[in-house]
Design an enzyme around this catalytic site. Sequence first.
Site, PDB file in Angstrom:
ATOM      1  N   LYS A 163      49.941  86.906  18.719  1.00  0.00           N
ATOM      2  CA  LYS A 163      50.825  87.259  19.834  1.00  0.00           C
ATOM      3  C   LYS A 163      50.835  86.141  20.879  1.00  0.00           C
ATOM      4  O   LYS A 163      51.871  85.811  21.432  1.00  0.00           O
ATOM      5  CB  LYS A 163      50.381  88.590  20.464  1.00  0.00           C
ATOM      6  CG  LYS A 163      50.648  89.787  19.562  1.00  0.00           C
ATOM      7  CD  LYS A 163      50.005  91.047  20.117  1.00  0.00           C
ATOM      8  CE  LYS A 163      49.868  92.120  19.065  1.00  0.00           C
ATOM      9  NZ  LYS A 163      49.040  93.248  19.495  1.00  0.00           N
ATOM     10  N   GLN A 171      44.673  95.720  23.472  1.00  0.00           N
ATOM     11  CA  GLN A 171      44.613  95.640  22.005  1.00  0.00           C
ATOM     12  C   GLN A 171      43.839  96.830  21.437  1.00  0.00           C
ATOM     13  O   GLN A 171      42.707  97.098  21.808  1.00  0.00           O
ATOM     14  CB  GLN A 171      43.968  94.303  21.581  1.00  0.00           C
ATOM     15  CG  GLN A 171      43.933  94.080  20.085  1.00  0.00           C
ATOM     16  CD  GLN A 171      45.316  94.041  19.438  1.00  0.00           C
ATOM     17  OE1 GLN A 171      46.245  93.422  19.956  1.00  0.00           O
ATOM     18  NE2 GLN A 171      45.468  94.712  18.308  1.00  0.00           N
ATOM     19  N   ASP A 213      54.170  97.583  25.358  1.00  0.00           N
ATOM     20  CA  ASP A 213      53.873  98.010  23.984  1.00  0.00           C
ATOM     21  C   ASP A 213      54.163  99.512  23.812  1.00  0.00           C
ATOM     22  O   ASP A 213      53.935 100.074  22.740  1.00  0.00           O
ATOM     23  CB  ASP A 213      52.400  97.711  23.665  1.00  0.00           C
ATOM     24  CG  ASP A 213      52.208  97.314  22.206  1.00  0.00           C
ATOM     25  OD1 ASP A 213      53.214  97.018  21.538  1.00  0.00           O
ATOM     26  OD2 ASP A 213      51.058  97.316  21.731  1.00  0.00           O
TER      27      ASP A 213
END
Length: 289
Positions: A54, A97, A120
Site C-alpha cells: 500500500k 491494518q 477503508d
Amino acid sequence: MTAIKLDGKQLSQFMKEQLSIETDRILLEYGRSPHLVTLMVGANPASKMYVQMKKKACDEVGIVNDVYTYPELSEKALLQLIKSWNEDDTIDGILIQHPLPNNIDEVKCFNEIRPDKDVDGLSATSYGNLNATLPAFAPATAQAMMTILDYYQIPIEGKNAVVVGRSQIVGKPMATLLLNRNATVTICHSKTNNLKEHLKNADIVVAAVGKPNFIKSEWLKEGVVVLDAGYNKGNIGDVDPKGILEKASYYTPVPGGVGPMTIVSLLAQTIEAAKIHLTKDKEKQLKRR
Ligand code: NDP
C-alpha cells in the site's frame, strides 16, 4: 462462449495514472498532497507485506503515507493515536491494518475512526451509512469489484446477484453496494441450504468464501459475470477456473483481477477524502476573510 477477462491489473495501472494526475492537481491547487496514516501492530508477515504494498502504491500516485509500526501496543494507546489523527486537519485517511493482536478490541478501534477519514470503510458508521445510502467510503475490496463492473460497463440494475460470503469487509458491503445499484441480491453463507440452487439463477456471482476453487463452473448459468474476491494460498481464487471461460460472459482472474484493484480503491478513497477536507478548509478560509 468465451468469457472476457476483467483485467484488474491493467485497470489498476490506468487508474493509478489518473489518480496521479489528480494528486498533482490537488498539490498545485491546495499546496499539500493527500495524506494517509497506517498503523500496524505486531509482526504478521502477510500484514507487513500488505502495508508495504500500500505504501508503494501511495508513493506511485503521490499520496503521503506515514506508516507507524509497533511490536505491541495497548488498546488505550491505540485509541489515543486514532483520536489525535482524527483531530489532525492535515490527515485525510486512517488505516488500521487488520488483524490486530488479541489484547486489542479491533471493532472498537475501527469504530473510533472518523467516518470522513475511514478510507477503508471498516467502521460501523461507514457500514450503516452505506446501507442508508448516505455518503460513505466502502470497504476497498467491495468497492474494487464495483469499479470493475462500471469500467467494463456491465449492467447491474435488475440483475440477480448472488454474493457467497457475508463478512463485514467483503460479502456484506458488496451485497449492499449491489443492492444500492438496484440488483436483486441474495447473500449465501455457510448455513445456506442449496447453494447451487441460488447460484444457478445468478447473473452476477461474487465469490468471497475463502476456500480455494470452491465454486464450480457447472453450478453457474450460461453468460454469468463472475467476480472472484478470493485470494488463497498459492494465488488461488474461490472460483474454480476450470470451465469458466466457456460458461461466463466476464470473469476476474486470480491473480490479476480484484486484488490489484483493492489497493487502487484505497488510494482513490484517500484522494476523495482529501478533496472533501481541502474544499472545507478553503470554504472556512474564505468565510474568515
Ligand atoms: P471470511 O472468512 O471472513 O468469510 C467467509 C465467508 O464465506 C463467511 O461469510 C462464511 O459463512 C462463508 N462460507 C464459508 N464456507 C461456506 C460454504 N461452504 N458455503 C457458503 N459460504 C461459505 O472471509 P473474507 O470475507 O475476509 O474473505 C473472503 C475471501 O476474499 C478470502 O479468499 C480472502 O482471502 C479474500 N479477500 C481478498 C481481498 C482482496 O484484496 N482481494 C481482501 C479481503 C479478503 P459464515 O458467515 O456462515 O461463516
